[in-house]
Design a protein around this motif. Structure first.
Motif, PDB file in Angstrom:
ATOM      1  N   ASN A 148       3.057   1.660   7.722  1.00 45.43           N
ATOM      2  CA  ASN A 148       3.207   1.582   6.266  1.00 45.43           C
ATOM      3  C   ASN A 148       4.267   2.530   5.725  1.00 45.43           C
TER       4      ASN A 148
ATOM      5  N   LEU B 262      -0.294  -2.640  -1.925  1.00 45.81           N
ATOM      6  CA  LEU B 262       0.301  -1.760  -0.920  1.00 45.81           C
ATOM      7  C   LEU B 262      -0.647  -0.619  -0.574  1.00 45.81           C
TER       8      LEU B 262
ATOM      9  N   ALA C 114       2.442   3.379   0.785  1.00 49.02           N
ATOM     10  CA  ALA C 114       3.879   3.209   1.001  1.00 49.02           C
ATOM     11  C   ALA C 114       4.589   4.479   0.576  1.00 49.02           C
TER      12      ALA C 114
END
Length: 652
Positions: A170, A193, A199
């Motif tokens: 990630n 996300l 992220a």
């Protein structure tokens, strides 16, 4: 003067639905803003004067992001058969300094042409030269585009995201979008996300705010030490740098500053050009060469030091570093500010003549201004954000605050030093606020300690391992990605490696345009494996994507309570149906979640009705200024809750 605008018969339901070409779109929308003199034949005087209208007037959110998003003026939109035809602003109550009308500027009143702009992304699109097997990244920003379906676009995006997660993790995803700041702008895609492990964000340091936050790391109060709309009139002197609120600040700041002048305060504005605010409300304009405000301040402070025109007691009590007797522990005594100004060690006294040669302001004017500041009992110091958006901009921030502290009295009524919004927007604790409609945003797991807002600086003392911090400094983002490392040499283990393979460009952020070093940004966008964007408009960041998705604007989502500034909340209706194939970010997040084996409910925890209810039920007003206690702003009945179809508790 009658505020408002009207349009002829050129924009109809049929032409609106068929809208698309730049020529037709622009021609149909000419003339939507402006102020007509009273008495002009045919000028509409307001919603109440148009009894024959078949449509209805709705309240619309202004799309302009003034004051870093905290100041949005009131728009009234006339909608007929689903088409927005006219825009007005706040005309409901008498305009007073206590309860001013929240009038939109010409840019705000041009929202119809903004919402229906030919720059809108109409359909999901793919670069012609892109394919999963051959991305042709060097063609980003140059390639032609082709229309694809929503399913095709989402399938491509999910596959490329999964490819990056599987191969690189990630930390290979750059979220070039608003981070988890928990306000109306929150992007549900970010929540997706975060559900996938987080992220990397470019969300540390400063861009919009210039160099102002840097010296404020070492002081208290800072940007929040500002007067509200009524307190600004308490000052005897308003000494402002780079102020053009009439052109670039949402709300009524120039009106309130003019009121302060009417109450006896003198207004002096330092600015390179004779701007609109100077012409309208200033008593004196000090023409300075661009980027030389620091020299002007130092020249004034030299005159004050030489003639004992400053508050030594205030400096001794609240400041360090001004003179040799009050230096921080371990700091060389010769590095003090006073000796620098006097030229004690470098043999270059920073006299008004020295300053004149740099800033262009005559030495005699510099001396007079220094004396006026000292003579005023209460001074409102203000500087625009852009005054520090220059090389070594933090030097002006330090000089500005030092000038204010030498005057003394900061923190008492009438004595202020601020640079954000002043008495508008983010100027302090709000009197009233809307409820949180941010989708139940969860923290980015990659970041161990997220600041309370994008304007905050992390408390490094609470981060045991600085190398675990996963936010790139705004100002170093693109170079860091190109170099494959970011951070500080003094961190344990030095700088951290970074390896970005996918960029998500969304959340109303145009980072290719707004972050420094656009050439490096373009190189980054062309270097990575995949770039996808989601936005209402085809702006520079979306032009360098592989796939772009059309996102609905706030006029097409609506039905939220918005915080206008520190003393106003208003309800924003849904004005119109989404144009073409535009959809809200929640749809994008949910559909991608299905393709990435994530529960869609985890990325969009509120329905539209629940988001509406939360923004209303959570609206609060300050009941006690001293204790900063809040109570519900609105009464909500069980009937209201049932009508929305949500679960809730009635309130008074």
């Amino acid at each position: 003067m009658k505020r408002g605008s009207k349009v002829g018969n050129s924009l109809t339901r049929r032409s609106f639905v068929k809208w698309g070409s730049a020529t037709a779109g622009a021609a149909a929308l000419v003339g939507f803003t402006g102020c007509a003199p009273a008495g002009d034949a045919g000028t509409d005087t307001g919603p109440a004067a148009s009894a024959g209208e078949k449509g209805e007037w709705k309240t619309g959110a202004c799309m302009n992001n003034c004051s870093c998003g905290s100041s949005r003026c009131l728009l009234k939109v006339y909608v007929e058969d689903g088409v927005p035809l006219k825009v007005r602003t706040d005309e409901q109550d008498e305009d007073t300094i206590e309860v001013p009308q929240r009038r939109a500027c010409p840019r705000g009143r041009a929202q119809i042409s903004n919402i229906t702009s030919p720059a809108r992304i109409k359909h999901p699109m793919k670069r012609k030269g892109w394919s999963p097997e051959n991305p042709n990244g060097e063609m980003r920003g140059k390639d032609e585009w082709e229309r694809i379906s929503w399913d095709e676009a989402l399938d491509y995006i999910a596959a490329e995201m999964k490819k990056a997660y599987d191969a690189y993790g990630n930390r290979s995803i750059l979220a070039a979008a608003y981070d988890d700041i928990g306000d109306t702008y929150f992007d549900p895609v970010i929540c997706l996300l975060n559900s996938l492990g987080g992220a990397v964000h470019h969300d540390m340091g400063t861009v919009s705010l210039g160099s102002w936050p840097l010296p404020e790391l070492f002081m208290t109060g800072g940007m929040l030490n500002a007067p509200d709309a009524l307190a600004v009139a308490e000052s005897d002197l308003h000494f402002h740098f780079g102020n053009n609120w009439m052109a670039n600040k949402g709300g009524n700041t120039a009106y309130q500053l003019d009121y302060a002048r009417e109450q006896g305060g003198k207004i002096i504005i330092v600015d390179p050009w004779l701007n609109q605010t100077v012409q309208a409300v200033a008593d004196e304009w000090v023409a300075v060469r661009p980027g030389t405000d620091t020299a002007l301040c130092i020249g004034m402070m030299y005159h004050q030091i030489e003639n004992n025109l400053y508050d030594q007691e205030f400096l001794d009590t609240y400041c360090v570093g001004f003179d040799a007797e009050h230096m921080p522990e371990g700091a060389p005594a010769e590095d003090n500010f006073k000796d620098y100004v006097l030229g004690t060690y470098d043999n270059e006294p920073k006299t008004p003549e020295w300053a004149e040669a740099i800033c262009g302001v005559p030495a005699e004017t510099i001396r007079r201004l220094a004396e006026e500041i000292h003579a005023a009992e209460k001074v409102d110091f203000f500087a625009g954000q852009s005054t520090t958006k220059i090389p070594a901009g933090e030097m002006f921030a330090q000089a500005f605050y030092t000038l204010a502290m030498m005057h003394g009295g900061l923190g008492t009524p009438g004595n202020y030093a601020s640079w954000v919004g002043l008495h508008e927007g983010m100027s302090g604790t709000p009197f009233v606020m809307a409820g949180d409609s941010s989708n139940g945003a969860k923290k980015n797991p990659v970041n161990p300690l997220t600041p309370p807002s994008v304007m905050s600086t992390p408390d490094w003392s609470k981060i045991e391992d600085p190398t675990s911090w996963e936010k790139i400094d705004h100002t170093e983002c693109w170079v860091s990605i190109l170099n494959g490392e970011y951070g500080r040499d003094i961190w344990p283990g030095g700088k951290k490696p970074i390896d970005i393979h996918v960029i998500y460009s969304g959340g109303y952020q145009n980072s290719l345009n707004s972050l420094p070093n656009a050439n490096a940004a373009i190189e980054v966008f062309r270097k990575v494996d995949f770039v996808w964007g989601a936005n209402p408009f085809f702006d520079p960041s979306r032009q360098y994507c592989d796939i772009v998705l059309p996102i609905a604007t706030w006029w097409e989502k609506g039905n939220l309570a918005w915080m206008n500034n520190s003393d106003t909340v208003y309800w924003a209706d849904r004005i119109m149906e989404p144009l073409f194939e535009s959809k809200p970010e929640s749809y994008v997040a949910e559909e991608l979640a299905k393709r990435l084996n994530v529960d869609p409910a985890a990325v969009n925890t509120m329905s539209d009705a629940e988001r509406t209810y939360t923004s209303l039920a959570g609206a609060m007003y300050m009941t006690d200024h001293d204790t900063m206690q809040y109570a519900p702003l609105l009464t909500i009945t069980q009937e209201d809750i049932d009508e929305l179809g949500v679960e809730g508790v009635p309130q008074e």
